[in-house]
Motif scaffolding. Structure first.
Motif, PDB file in Angstrom:
ATOM      1  N   ILE A 297     -50.992  15.390 140.254  1.00 28.05           N
ATOM      2  CA  ILE A 297     -49.551  15.420 139.994  1.00 28.05           C
ATOM      3  C   ILE A 297     -48.901  15.867 141.294  1.00 28.05           C
ATOM      4  O   ILE A 297     -49.123  16.987 141.754  1.00 28.05           O
ATOM      5  N   HIS A 298     -48.098  15.009 141.893  1.00 27.05           N
ATOM      6  CA  HIS A 298     -47.701  15.226 143.288  1.00 27.05           C
ATOM      7  C   HIS A 298     -46.218  15.524 143.517  1.00 27.05           C
ATOM      8  O   HIS A 298     -45.856  15.886 144.633  1.00 27.05           O
ATOM      9  N   ASN A 299     -45.379  15.356 142.511  1.00 30.61           N
ATOM     10  CA  ASN A 299     -43.935  15.481 142.763  1.00 30.61           C
ATOM     11  C   ASN A 299     -43.280  16.443 141.789  1.00 30.61           C
ATOM     12  O   ASN A 299     -43.693  16.549 140.630  1.00 30.61           O
ATOM     13  N   ALA A 541     -42.406  15.351 132.969  1.00 28.74           N
ATOM     14  CA  ALA A 541     -42.365  16.659 132.310  1.00 28.74           C
ATOM     15  C   ALA A 541     -41.067  17.349 132.705  1.00 28.74           C
ATOM     16  O   ALA A 541     -40.737  17.432 133.890  1.00 28.74           O
ATOM     17  N   TRP A 542     -40.337  17.826 131.704  1.00 28.24           N
ATOM     18  CA  TRP A 542     -39.030  18.443 131.925  1.00 28.24           C
ATOM     19  C   TRP A 542     -39.021  19.883 131.422  1.00 28.24           C
ATOM     20  O   TRP A 542     -39.730  20.234 130.473  1.00 28.24           O
ATOM     21  N   VAL A 556     -41.195  17.444 136.685  1.00 25.61           N
ATOM     22  CA  VAL A 556     -42.508  17.367 137.318  1.00 25.61           C
ATOM     23  C   VAL A 556     -43.141  16.032 136.938  1.00 25.61           C
ATOM     24  O   VAL A 556     -43.011  15.582 135.794  1.00 25.61           O
ATOM     25  N   GLY A 557     -43.801  15.396 137.868  1.00 22.18           N
ATOM     26  CA  GLY A 557     -44.477  14.132 137.586  1.00 22.18           C
ATOM     27  C   GLY A 557     -44.904  13.456 138.871  1.00 22.18           C
ATOM     28  O   GLY A 557     -45.083  14.111 139.905  1.00 22.18           O
ATOM     29  N   ALA A 573     -43.814  22.060 133.830  1.00 26.36           N
ATOM     30  CA  ALA A 573     -42.431  22.319 134.263  1.00 26.36           C
ATOM     31  C   ALA A 573     -41.963  23.721 133.881  1.00 26.36           C
ATOM     32  O   ALA A 573     -41.244  24.367 134.648  1.00 26.36           O
ATOM     33  N   ALA A 574     -42.364  24.207 132.701  1.00 24.22           N
ATOM     34  CA  ALA A 574     -41.901  25.522 132.237  1.00 24.22           C
ATOM     35  C   ALA A 574     -42.321  26.666 133.156  1.00 24.22           C
ATOM     36  O   ALA A 574     -41.521  27.585 133.391  1.00 24.22           O
ATOM     37  N   PRO A 575     -43.546  26.686 133.701  1.00 18.07           N
ATOM     38  CA  PRO A 575     -43.874  27.787 134.622  1.00 18.07           C
ATOM     39  C   PRO A 575     -42.943  27.852 135.824  1.00 18.07           C
ATOM     40  O   PRO A 575     -42.564  28.944 136.262  1.00 18.07           O
TER      41      PRO A 575
END
Length: 783
Positions: A297-299, A541-542, A556-557, A573-575
């Motif tokens: 997961i890079h971005n 991921a939001w 995130v994604g 994303a939550a962390p």
């Protein structure tokens, strides 16, 4: 005046020539001395350099700066032009000395130019250094002295003088050679830069260091002799090292720099970015990226908004990945599948419309809408669940059923009012999947919407319970822009304050997870309304959260859309979201908007307004529009015996022995799933055998679902696997008779499951119980 008039009359030709010369002199100097392209520069709200994009001609030339640091001003005047503040643009004594030396040596050794003349020469780049050119410089320099102040002339010089290589101007030189702002330079550093324009080639790393040191120290000695600096300052200054190599310019907000350059190329723009916050969020993203990239997961992107001013405080458009993974792509404004991130808007809309109360029970059972078959993330069902709990747990099936009840077009209209730019199609294009990620949006618009809701609550409590007409305004990263929230009004902008508050109360409960997730990152002392989302195929991921003061949005994604196992909002994303909130100041919780609320008696079990037979009630504040919702439909008045084991009536029990008790009753299918999560649920007792009367019996299919297509695989022996049929019955002890295409295939009792091996094709399954109740289900079998 008379003499002038007499001179003009008696010397007309001379007067005309003189007049023409004066006009030429007046207009000989162009309005813009320098037209070279400049770098795009962005500053924080505290005027820290966030980043710069090199000018189109490949030069590090910052935009013109009217301000010149005092130390550099003193150094450059002492080194280049001691009589700068006294001459009219040229110094006759210096010119005479230079001319004398040049004639005696037979070559040009000295220029004798003042700083004003050097400004003119810099503006007339490419001109040969001849005596004629020198004369032009003198004329233009004197004209510049008439037009501009000495301070402005120094500003022209410091912004356009060459400082070696492709570095032009003091501002760029200070960052390239000393990695700091020009106003933070020491006396030694200022002196170094003051001598460079005279011989810019001296700065090349590893070359001419002795000459450069000699020139610098000679200037520092002059400052000491002229009592501009004291002896201690002088000794400390000559002990400082020279710059060894150019520094890279800061790139604290590279993607914001890209965004600014689209409309303000070549300008110096002060932004609303908080430098310290931006740097700390950069560090958080980098730390999480190093973890996420292990799962390919890079971005990632993060946006932080100030709710009160709607200013952008931090802007991280992407993670510090590489070019292969599109590190230069600014994801904040790119459309991505929304996942569950729109669910709070549906919940608020239903509250606002009076279609729902905060804890109204909504169905959570296997559901099929045409060919659309939504499922919860955990593949389980609750039977029924309070709407607020369905939101805080992000259950998919209740959300789709709520959308169907509310109306797809109706909800689509609300979303259009939020001005989500990537919502480009009509409601039917998205269908019911709209609420689960069937639509696209971007981090900017989503954060803007959450900030508008939070601001609505703030303004409602700060005013006399009023709204602002321009609440859903675009955020800004330009420090020069002030947000106009419009006029005060008693009419809501979109959602009323009570609906927003109750939605946030539900989202605050997301902080109390029930699963096995790792929640070590959550600081329970912070009150945050937040929501996560995961798109289909684990591509996006939001996590978006809000307090009274801040909105933080995280995506995130992978920029190329590649899905990855584990790319889930709550895990990835939550962390980041909570790490960012941890470095933000704590906020008080939103004030309850009492003027938009009304106290009502609510059935504790169903969340509806209590009916006269609800046995467990509570008084609580609901939105005013919620007063029109129906009373509790789940409670009936059951007539039971003294032990509450059976239902009875007057045909089998004395009237004074019959107990009348409110009973919470669910349909068979809802009860089937509800009792697995609620072991104390008591179904309605069956009618005692000696009693006369109609028994309330109901049944429903659990499997197969409506118009379901089923593939039956074969085992290792080549035999087709069984199809397990299943129903829920309100009286499980009843006998149920099963038919396929009107052909009897079996009977079940207590546990109503039946294994069959139907042939490929269309079939009609019919079940009939001993009371004559019937249910049918069509199914398509393929092998």
């Amino acid at each position: 005046m008379r003499r002038l008039t007499h001179f003009i009359k008696t010397h007309k030709k001379k007067s005309i020539v003189l007049g023409v010369l004066l006009i030429c002199y007046f207009f000989c100097l162009p309005n813009d001395l320098f037209k070279d392209p400049t770098a795009t520069v962005i500053m924080s709200k505290n005027n820290d350099l966030l980043g710069a994009q090199i000018a189109s001609d490949g030069q590090w030339r910052f935009p013109h700066n009217d301000s010149v640091p005092e130390k550099f001003k003193v150094c450059i005047v002492q080194f280049e032009d001691e009589y700068f503040y006294k001459h009219p643009g040229f110094n006759p004594v210096s010119i005479f000395k230079a001319l004398k030396d040049n004639i005696s040596s037979g070559e040009v050794k000295r220029g004798g130019s003042t700083l004003t003349q050097q400004v003119i020469r810099l503006s007339r780049k490419g001109q040969a250094r001849t005596y004629l050119e020198k004369l032009k410089e003198i004329i233009l320099a004197s004209r510049l002295e008439f037009r501009d102040s000495k301070e402005n002339i120094l500003a022209y010089y410091s912004s356009n003088a060459p400082f070696g290589g492709n570095v032009v101007g003091l501002d760029a030189a200070a960052w390239r050679y000393f990695n700091r702002d020009a106003y933070q330079l020491s006396w030694a550093e200022s002196a170094t830069l003051a001598v460079l324009p005279n011989a810019p080639s001296l700065i090349y790393p590893g070359k001419n260091q002795e000459r450069l040191l000699e020139k610098r120290n000679h200037l520092l000695k002059k400052l000491l002799e002229n009592t501009i600096i004291d002896k201690l300052t002088y000794e400390l200054s000559i002990a400082e090292d020279l710059p060894k190599k150019p520094y890279a310019l800061p790139q604290i907000a590279p993607h914001l720099l890209q965004k600014v350059a689209q409309k303000n190329k070549g300008e110096r723009i002060q932004t609303t970015i908080d430098t310290k916050l931006q740097e700390r969020v950069n560090h958080i993203v980098k730390t999480q990226y190093n973890i996420l990239k292990q799962n390919e997961i890079h971005n990632a992107a993060v946006l932080v908004l100030d709710v009160h001013t709607r200013e952008v405080l931090a802007y991280i458009g992407n993670s510090p990945t590489d070019r292969t993974h599109q590190k230069d792509v600014d994801i904040i404004d790119k459309p991505r599948s929304t996942g569950s991130i729109l669910k709070p808007f549906l919940y608020a809309a239903m509250l606002d419309a009076g279609d729902l109360l905060p804890n109204t029970l909504v169905a959570d059972i296997p559901s099929q809408f045409g060919s659309y078959n939504p499922e919860n993330f955990n593949k389980e069902f609750d039977g029924v669940v309070p709407a607020s709990r369905a939101l805080s747990r992000s259950l998919n099936v209740p959300a789709v059923r709520m959308l169907q009840d509310f109306g797809l077009d109706r909800f689509h209209h609300y979303l259009k009012q939020l001005e989500l730019k990537d919502l480009k199609y009509n409601a039917n294009h998205y269908g019911l999947s709209l609420i689960l990620g069937g639509a696209e949006s971007n981090l900017w618009d989503l954060c803007k919407s959450y900030a508008a809701l939070s601001s609505t609550l703030n303004h409602f409590s700060e005013t006399s319970s009023e709204y602002y007409t321009n609440e859903f305004v675009e955020p800004t990263f330009m420090a020069s822009k002030r947000i106009d929230f419009g006029k005060k009004s008693t009419d809501k902008t979109l959602f009323d304050a009570a609906s927003i508050y109750l939605t946030y109360e539900s989202l605050k409960k997301v902080n109390r997870p029930e699963g096995d997730e790792s929640w070590a990152f959550f600081d329970d002392s912070k009150q945050i309304a937040w929501k996560t989302g995961t798109s289909f195929g684990f591509r996006d991921a939001w996590a978006i959260g809000t307090t009274k003061d801040y909105v933080v949005g995280v995506w995130v994604g992978n920029a190329d859309g590649e899905g990855r196992p584990g790319l889930v909002g709550v895990q990835t994303a939550a962390p980041i979201l909570f790490d960012v909130f941890d470095i933000l100041p704590n906020s008080d919780w939103f004030a309850k908007p009492f003027d938009e609320m009304q106290q009502a008696t609510i059935c504790s079990k169903s969340g509806h307004r209590a009916s006269s037979i609800c046995d467990d009630t509570e008084d609580t504040y609901i939105q005013i529009s919620g007063l029109k919702t129906e009373p509790c439909p789940y409670h009936i008045l059951a007539h039971v015996d003294a032990t509450e084991t059976y239902q009875v009536n007057s045909s089998c029990e004395e009237l004074n022995a019959i107990k009348h008790k409110p009973w919470f009753v669910l349909s068979p299918l809802k009860a089937y799933y509800y009792k697995t999560k609620n072991p104390f649920y008591k179904p309605l007792p069956k009618l005692r055998l000696d009693c006369m009367g109609e028994n309330q019996v109901a049944m429903d299919f659990i499997y197969p679902k409506t118009n379901n297509s089923v593939f039956l695989p074969k085992d290792f022996d080549g035999d087709t696997n069984d199809l397990i049929l299943k129903i829920a019955h309100s009286k499980p002890e009843s006998s149920v008779y099963w038919y396929i295409d009107e052909r009897y295939v079996g009977t079940t009792k207590d546990i109503h499951e039946l294994a069959i091996v139907p042939k490929a094709g269309e079939h009609l399954i019919t079940v009939v119980d001993e009371f004559g109740n019937e249910a049918k289900r069509k199914i398509s079998i393929s092998e």
